[in-house]
Design a protein around this motif. Structure first.
Motif, PDB file in Angstrom:
ATOM      1  N   THR A  80       0.832  -1.202   0.000  1.00 53.35           N
ATOM      2  CA  THR A  80       0.000   0.000   0.000  1.00 53.35           C
ATOM      3  C   THR A  80       0.866   1.252   0.000  1.00 53.35           C
ATOM      4  N   LEU A 249     -13.338   5.069   1.352  1.00 51.69           N
ATOM      5  CA  LEU A 249     -12.065   4.635   0.790  1.00 51.69           C
ATOM      6  C   LEU A 249     -11.226   5.781   0.249  1.00 51.69           C
ATOM      7  N   LEU A 253      -9.791   7.144   4.365  1.00 52.57           N
ATOM      8  CA  LEU A 253      -8.623   6.264   4.342  1.00 52.57           C
ATOM      9  C   LEU A 253      -7.350   7.009   3.974  1.00 52.57           C
ATOM     10  N   SER A 254      -7.454   7.951   3.024  1.00 54.13           N
ATOM     11  CA  SER A 254      -6.244   8.643   2.561  1.00 54.13           C
ATOM     12  C   SER A 254      -5.950   9.926   3.326  1.00 54.13           C
TER      13      SER A 254
END
Length: 359
Positions: A80, A249, A253-254
């Motif tokens: 990732t 997402l 998440l970022s």
């Protein structure tokens, strides 16, 4: 005179590069951005090609875009990573993120890369196909800087159109391609309807009283769009859930910004994307996945049609057919859009070349 000008893809990209460079976008990023927008037009995703240039000009004028952005890898862990887009245009960091996701998938079987501090990134399907062109399954999605989807049972927007795209490579067929907004339609379709003077079908958007909106100009102003499916009875709650999933997402998440909670004085929109790549050979022997996907696509097309004049299509068939035709014949661009791009190029000090298509 025709309402459209037919422009070769090479000339369209050349015009886009000229405008982007005049705005101060570095040469490599200008080329990637122009290529991404041109591919959207070649695929027939007209709402996400050169028609975005007026929007991008507005974003630049607002100060929300840094044309000379530095794109960096902010985090990396196993299969990732997170990329920081430097508050520039979204295409270059998104392309880099999918390339990195494929590289990670080549090493680990799967690769997931988030992007933060970005902007509008164009058509999700272009990035999914980017992975498929390298023999990998690609999943691409993005949050949107402005809220426009009204949650089921709601009367105010809470999420953007939050698109999802998935592409997968086949052996005999063109790649499987699903590219969809999680709203009933994309905002770009409202713009196209306004340019062509068409009324909106019922179920695309709502007015301020929660009733169907048919005026595309007013719909663009209000931005009260239904989630995929429309009403609760037609499954709109599923589209609402999908839009929320994209937000989880791409935003949480970022570490990107959730539009309704973004401070009014924020210097940048901080849009988030999510790119995922899967190596088929991590799951199957070489060629087995592609062979089975070919059989699946062929089976879908062999479905007995309800209307003999309208055969059943596999996901991606319309886009691949348009891509082949427009690669040969050129891309149709409305003269109203040509005039807008001409004015933008003149203001930026960029050479205007699209008129050469008619010479």
């Amino acid at each position: 005179m025709s309402a459209e000008l037919i422009v070769p893809a090479s000339l369209l990209k050349q015009q886009l590069v000229a405008v982007l460079r005049a705005w101060g976008v570095p040469d490599d990023q200008a080329d990637v951005t122009a290529e991404t927008l041109t591919r959207a037009d070649l695929l027939g995703i007209d709402s996400h090609g050169i028609t975005l240039i007026p929007l991008y000009a507005d974003l630049l004028a607002s100060g929300k875009v840094t044309p000379g952005a530095e794109i960096t890898v902010a985090r990396a862990f196993g299969a990732t990573a997170v990329i920081d887009g430097g508050a520039g245009f979204g295409e270059a960091p998104a392309v880099r993120a999918m390339d990195l996701a494929v590289d990670l998938a080549e090493a680990h079987g799967i690769g997931a890369v988030g992007v933060r501090n970005s902007n509008h990134y164009g058509a999700a399907g272009v990035y999914a196909l980017q992975a498929a062109s390298r023999g990998f399954i690609g999943l691409s999605m993005t949050a949107v800087y402005g809220a426009s989807i009204v949650p089921t049972f709601g009367r105010e927007p809470r999420m953007g159109t939050n698109p999802i795209a998935l592409a997968a490579p086949a052996a005999r067929n063109q790649p499987f391609l699903l590219d969809m907004a999680t709203s009933t339609i994309a905002i770009g379709k409202l713009k196209l309807a306004m340019r062509t003077g068409k009324r909106l079908p019922e179920g695309w958007a709502l007015d301020r009283d929660g009733r169907p909106q048919h005026d595309p100009e007013q719909a663009l102003s209000d931005k009260l769009m239904t989630p995929l499916g429309g009403s609760r009875e037609m499954g709109g709650h599923k589209g609402y859930g999908l839009a929320a999933m994209v937000e989880v997402l791409c935003t949480m998440l970022s570490g990107a910004s959730y539009a309704p909670l973004r401070p009014a004085d924020a210097k940048a929109y901080n849009v988030g994307h999510f790119q995922l790549a899967i190596h088929p050979e991590a799951f199957r022997d070489k060629g087995d996945f592609e062979s089975d996907l070919d059989d699946f696509l062929d089976c879908l097309r062999a479905t007995r049609p309800a209307d003999p004049d309208q055969p059943v299509l596999a996901p991606g068939d319309p886009e691949h057919a348009v891509f082949a035709r427009r690669s040969r014949e050129g891309i149709p661009i409305p003269h109203t859009l040509i005039d807008q791009v001409r004015a933008i190029a003149r203001k930026a000090g960029a050479r205007f070349t699209l008129d050469e298509a008619g010479s």
